[in-house]
Design a protein around this motif. Structure first.
Motif, PDB file in Angstrom:
ATOM      1  N   HIS A  49     -81.671  32.547 -59.104  1.00 18.49           N
ATOM      2  CA  HIS A  49     -80.925  31.504 -59.105  1.00 18.49           C
ATOM      3  C   HIS A  49     -81.388  29.943 -58.919  1.00 18.49           C
ATOM      4  N   GLY A  50     -82.455  30.013 -58.607  1.00 19.60           N
ATOM      5  CA  GLY A  50     -83.396  28.841 -58.750  1.00 19.60           C
ATOM      6  C   GLY A  50     -83.171  28.090 -57.487  1.00 19.60           C
ATOM      7  N   VAL A  51     -83.197  28.839 -56.384  1.00 20.60           N
ATOM      8  CA  VAL A  51     -83.112  28.321 -54.755  1.00 20.60           C
ATOM      9  C   VAL A  51     -84.400  28.813 -54.216  1.00 20.60           C
ATOM     10  N   SER A  52     -84.460  28.271 -53.075  1.00 21.93           N
ATOM     11  CA  SER A  52     -85.733  28.386 -52.197  1.00 21.93           C
ATOM     12  C   SER A  52     -85.557  29.844 -51.598  1.00 21.93           C
ATOM     13  N   VAL A  53     -86.202  30.483 -51.431  1.00 24.28           N
ATOM     14  CA  VAL A  53     -86.245  31.826 -50.832  1.00 24.28           C
ATOM     15  C   VAL A  53     -85.922  31.701 -49.363  1.00 24.28           C
ATOM     16  N   PHE A  54     -86.458  30.512 -48.618  1.00 23.11           N
ATOM     17  CA  PHE A  54     -85.833  30.454 -47.226  1.00 23.11           C
ATOM     18  C   PHE A  54     -84.641  30.038 -47.265  1.00 23.11           C
ATOM     19  N   ALA A  55     -84.108  29.015 -48.071  1.00 21.91           N
ATOM     20  CA  ALA A  55     -82.757  28.886 -47.999  1.00 21.91           C
ATOM     21  C   ALA A  55     -81.721  30.221 -48.432  1.00 21.91           C
ATOM     22  N   LEU A  56     -82.308  30.831 -49.265  1.00 26.04           N
ATOM     23  CA  LEU A  56     -81.442  32.107 -49.585  1.00 26.04           C
ATOM     24  C   LEU A  56     -81.686  33.046 -48.375  1.00 26.04           C
ATOM     25  N   ALA A  57     -82.661  33.156 -47.668  1.00 24.56           N
ATOM     26  CA  ALA A  57     -82.831  34.182 -46.469  1.00 24.56           C
ATOM     27  C   ALA A  57     -82.017  33.306 -45.347  1.00 24.56           C
ATOM     28  N   GLU A  58     -81.844  32.169 -45.312  1.00 25.99           N
ATOM     29  CA  GLU A  58     -80.925  31.673 -44.001  1.00 25.99           C
ATOM     30  C   GLU A  58     -79.532  31.909 -44.421  1.00 25.99           C
ATOM     31  N   THR A  59     -78.978  31.786 -45.649  1.00 23.40           N
ATOM     32  CA  THR A  59     -77.832  32.062 -46.241  1.00 23.40           C
ATOM     33  C   THR A  59     -77.424  33.496 -46.008  1.00 23.40           C
ATOM     34  N   LEU A  60     -78.194  34.237 -46.399  1.00 20.26           N
ATOM     35  CA  LEU A  60     -77.995  35.909 -46.072  1.00 20.26           C
ATOM     36  C   LEU A  60     -77.660  36.115 -44.940  1.00 20.26           C
ATOM     37  N   VAL A  61     -78.573  35.786 -43.999  1.00 16.85           N
ATOM     38  CA  VAL A  61     -78.419  35.741 -42.515  1.00 16.85           C
ATOM     39  C   VAL A  61     -76.872  35.347 -42.147  1.00 16.85           C
ATOM     40  N   ALA A  62     -76.751  34.389 -42.571  1.00 21.09           N
ATOM     41  CA  ALA A  62     -75.321  33.444 -42.176  1.00 21.09           C
ATOM     42  C   ALA A  62     -74.238  34.457 -42.654  1.00 21.09           C
ATOM     43  N   LEU A  63     -74.316  34.851 -44.048  1.00 19.81           N
ATOM     44  CA  LEU A  63     -73.478  35.850 -44.595  1.00 19.81           C
ATOM     45  C   LEU A  63     -73.329  36.803 -43.746  1.00 19.81           C
ATOM     46  N   ALA A  64     -74.264  37.545 -43.570  1.00 23.66           N
ATOM     47  CA  ALA A  64     -73.850  39.107 -42.783  1.00 23.66           C
ATOM     48  C   ALA A  64     -73.355  38.480 -41.290  1.00 23.66           C
ATOM     49  N   SER A  65     -73.850  37.576 -40.613  1.00 26.47           N
ATOM     50  CA  SER A  65     -73.102  37.076 -39.482  1.00 26.47           C
ATOM     51  C   SER A  65     -71.766  36.592 -39.326  1.00 26.47           C
ATOM     52  N   GLY A  66     -71.207  36.168 -40.663  1.00 22.97           N
ATOM     53  CA  GLY A  66     -70.056  35.801 -40.455  1.00 22.97           C
ATOM     54  C   GLY A  66     -69.872  34.308 -40.479  1.00 22.97           C
ATOM     55  N   ASN A  67     -71.011  33.688 -40.386  1.00 23.79           N
ATOM     56  CA  ASN A  67     -71.196  32.275 -39.979  1.00 23.79           C
ATOM     57  C   ASN A  67     -70.811  31.439 -41.249  1.00 23.79           C
ATOM     58  N   GLU A  68     -70.966  30.026 -40.959  1.00 26.52           N
ATOM     59  CA  GLU A  68     -70.917  29.155 -42.204  1.00 26.52           C
ATOM     60  C   GLU A  68     -72.225  29.236 -43.064  1.00 26.52           C
ATOM     61  N   LEU A  69     -71.959  29.197 -44.204  1.00 27.78           N
ATOM     62  CA  LEU A  69     -73.081  29.249 -45.233  1.00 27.78           C
ATOM     63  C   LEU A  69     -73.807  27.758 -45.530  1.00 27.78           C
ATOM     64  N   PRO A  70     -74.916  27.538 -45.010  1.00 30.86           N
ATOM     65  CA  PRO A  70     -75.587  26.262 -44.789  1.00 30.86           C
ATOM     66  C   PRO A  70     -75.577  25.538 -46.199  1.00 30.86           C
ATOM     67  N   ASP A  71     -76.094  26.308 -47.302  1.00 27.58           N
ATOM     68  CA  ASP A  71     -76.555  25.569 -48.428  1.00 27.58           C
ATOM     69  C   ASP A  71     -75.631  26.205 -49.695  1.00 27.58           C
ATOM     70  N   PRO A  72     -74.697  25.121 -50.142  1.00 26.35           N
ATOM     71  CA  PRO A  72     -74.101  25.582 -51.409  1.00 26.35           C
ATOM     72  C   PRO A  72     -74.515  26.455 -52.577  1.00 26.35           C
ATOM     73  N   ALA A  73     -75.835  25.797 -52.927  1.00 27.65           N
ATOM     74  CA  ALA A  73     -76.444  26.627 -53.884  1.00 27.65           C
ATOM     75  C   ALA A  73     -76.971  28.102 -53.466  1.00 27.65           C
ATOM     76  N   ALA A  74     -77.328  28.156 -52.261  1.00 27.73           N
ATOM     77  CA  ALA A  74     -77.737  29.295 -51.926  1.00 27.73           C
ATOM     78  C   ALA A  74     -76.680  30.225 -51.354  1.00 27.73           C
ATOM     79  N   ALA A  75     -75.659  29.440 -51.157  1.00 28.01           N
ATOM     80  CA  ALA A  75     -74.293  30.189 -50.653  1.00 28.01           C
ATOM     81  C   ALA A  75     -73.765  31.100 -51.827  1.00 28.01           C
ATOM     82  N   ARG A  76     -73.909  30.414 -53.208  1.00 26.49           N
ATOM     83  CA  ARG A  76     -73.386  30.839 -54.418  1.00 26.49           C
ATOM     84  C   ARG A  76     -74.326  31.994 -54.834  1.00 26.49           C
TER      85      ARG A  76
END
Length: 88
Positions: A49-76
């Motif tokens: 997806h051409g995103v940082s592994v750290f941004a994707l990791a933060e977003t996965l944690v947010a997704l799993a927690s039901g929190n707002e997804l911090p980065d639009p590209a990583a959220a997709r």
């Protein structure tokens, strides 16, 4: 000088590493895979997806927690890769 050693600060790298570890834990729990496989899955998804592994990791944690997804590209990317695992 000894007092300085007891002082803890949050360094951006340690926060990023903690998010990566937590995201691996999410994948380990959901997919029932090992640590190396979870890491490989995160890295492969980030590359696809051409995103940082750290941004994707933060977003996965947010997704799993039901929190707002911090980065639009990583959220997709996270929704594409793992969204179905968190759907009701």
């Amino acid at each position: 000088m000894a007092a300085l050693h007891g002082h803890t600060t949050t360094h951006p790298r340690s926060t990023r590493t903690r998010a990566l570890d937590t995201a691996e834990g999410v994948l380990i729990g959901i997919r029932r895979i090992g640590t190396a496989d979870a890491f490989d899955e995160l890295v492969s998804a980030a590359r696809r997806h051409g995103v940082s592994v750290f941004a994707l990791a933060e977003t996965l944690v947010a997704l799993a927690s039901g929190n707002e997804l911090p980065d639009p590209a990583a959220a997709r990317a996270a929704r594409t890769e793992w969204g179905a695992l968190f759907s009701p």
